[in-house]
Design a protein around this motif. Structure first.
Motif, PDB file in Angstrom:
ATOM      1  N   PRO A  81       0.806  -1.235   0.000  1.00 27.39           N
ATOM      2  CA  PRO A  81       0.000   0.000   0.000  1.00 27.39           C
ATOM      3  C   PRO A  81       0.829   1.271   0.000  1.00 27.39           C
ATOM      4  O   PRO A  81       0.512   2.229  -0.705  1.00 27.39           O
ATOM      5  CB  PRO A  81      -0.830  -0.120   1.289  1.00 27.39           C
ATOM      6  N   LYS A  82       1.926   1.301   0.781  1.00 25.01           N
ATOM      7  CA  LYS A  82       2.719   2.537   0.862  1.00 25.01           C
ATOM      8  C   LYS A  82       3.428   2.851  -0.458  1.00 25.01           C
ATOM      9  O   LYS A  82       3.830   3.986  -0.695  1.00 25.01           O
ATOM     10  CB  LYS A  82       3.726   2.468   2.018  1.00 25.01           C
ATOM     11  N   LYS A  90       0.168   3.689  -3.246  1.00 25.76           N
ATOM     12  CA  LYS A  90      -0.607   4.918  -2.987  1.00 25.76           C
ATOM     13  C   LYS A  90       0.022   6.129  -3.692  1.00 25.76           C
ATOM     14  O   LYS A  90      -0.646   7.118  -3.971  1.00 25.76           O
ATOM     15  CB  LYS A  90      -0.738   5.169  -1.486  1.00 25.76           C
ATOM     16  N   ASN A  91       1.309   6.029  -4.018  1.00 31.28           N
ATOM     17  CA  ASN A  91       1.999   7.098  -4.758  1.00 31.28           C
ATOM     18  C   ASN A  91       1.999   6.862  -6.266  1.00 31.28           C
ATOM     19  O   ASN A  91       2.654   7.589  -7.012  1.00 31.28           O
ATOM     20  CB  ASN A  91       3.439   7.228  -4.264  1.00 31.28           C
TER      21      ASN A  91
END
Length: 324
Positions: free
Chosen positions: A103-104, A107-108
């Protein structure tokens, strides 16, 4: 096996894994005849900003070669600049991450999220190829989810953009590591492009490797979770490919001796405090399936000194040998 101008001695590779494929683990895998080692993924933007922790992850030893460094990002400018910076490093291959499901990262718009935007993906690929003096490879997934399976489209874009080889993990981003890897998508990509295709997903045994090659006709195999606590998988697959003979699994003594050696390399590289903690997961993987391993794992997880961990593992090994 050749990728661009890089000759590889065999076609069984270590997959890049965040928090796993650091220098000590790569050295252990190389000892067991891994054909190509991949670093943990490197943040292109952090590399451009000369981040110290990022540079530490790029340490490569002479005995590792050939090595692929994997970078991630979705800004063509930063990715191109990162490729330029990597020209100064001793890695043979530069790899682009378009498969990470974390996710981290997504998300970008990085990792597997980049597959949702083929136009931007193409710009990224072209920027890296243009600025790299080394062969550039790409790692992708099947797609974002079952409604967005576009691996073949991305593979064709990659080939047209000058990518030298493509690795494909047969799961969507939505699947993470659950369910079964779809090897049919690997076969479809192999039929669709002319650059080498590296199959990835669900290779845990010698038989899995044989089945993947038979089913997909892929040029090489990339092993991730199947190598965790099991660096022998590389030499066992290579031995089978050359001779048709399946070597026996390593025994308790060899597994524990390797875990201790790995811990020593980690202490050298990261210092005792970090290494003892980072190695807890590796030790759990090495011990998996051995008698009373859950108890030893729990005890190791509470120990903070290198000497104590080694003593605990040596005692466990002595007990195991006594019990047969």
């Amino acid at each position: 096996m050749k990728i661009g101008n890089v000759e590889l001695q065999n076609k069984v590779f270590l997959s890049p894994m965040a928090g796993v494929t650091d220098l000590p683990f790569r050295l252990i895998c190389k000892e067991h005849n891994c054909g190509m080692l991949y670093t943990e993924m490197i943040n292109a933007k952090a590399l451009c900003y000369d981040d110290e922790n990022t540079k530490k992850m790029l340490k490569i030893e002479d005995e590792e070669h050939p090595v692929a460094v994997q970078i991630f990002g979705s800004d063509p400018q930063y990715m191109g600049r990162a490729a330029e910076i990597m020209n100064q490093y001793p890695n043979e291959i530069l790899d682009i991450n378009m498969g990470c499901p974390a996710p981290k990262v997504v998300k970008n718009g990085d990792g597997s999220a980049l597959m949702k935007n083929p136009k931007l993906a193409e710009e990224v690929l072209k920027a890296v190829v243009k600025n790299s003096t080394k062969p550039v490879t790409l790692k992708i997934r099947k797609g974002w989810d079952d409604d967005n399976v576009n691996a073949v489209e991305i593979a064709k874009i990659a080939e047209a953009s000058g990518i030298s080889a493509l690795a494909i993990h047969g799961r969507t981003r939505e699947q993470y590591y659950s369910g079964k890897a779809d090897w049919d998508i690997i076969a479809k990509i192999k039929e669709s492009i002319n650059i080498p295709v590296i199959g990835n997903g669900d290779v845990f045994t010698v038989e899995d490797a044989k089945n993947m090659i038979d089913k997909t006709n892929c040029d090489a195999i990339m092993i991730g979770r199947g190598a965790q606590g099991n660096p022998w998988i590389f030499e066992r697959i290579n031995h089978y490919m050359q001779t048709g003979e399946v070597l026996p699994e390593p025994g308790c003594e060899e597994k524990i001796s390797t875990a201790i050696k790995h811990l020593g390399l980690a202490v050298e590289e990261h210092g005792e405090y970090i290494a003892v903690r980072e190695m807890r997961k590796h030790i759990a993987w090495y011990l998996k399936g051995l008698r009373n391993s859950a108890r030893i794992r729990d005890e190791v997880n509470k120990i903070e000194s290198y000497e104590e961990v080694v003593a605990k593992l040596n005692n466990y090994k002595a007990d195991a040998l006594t019990l047969g």
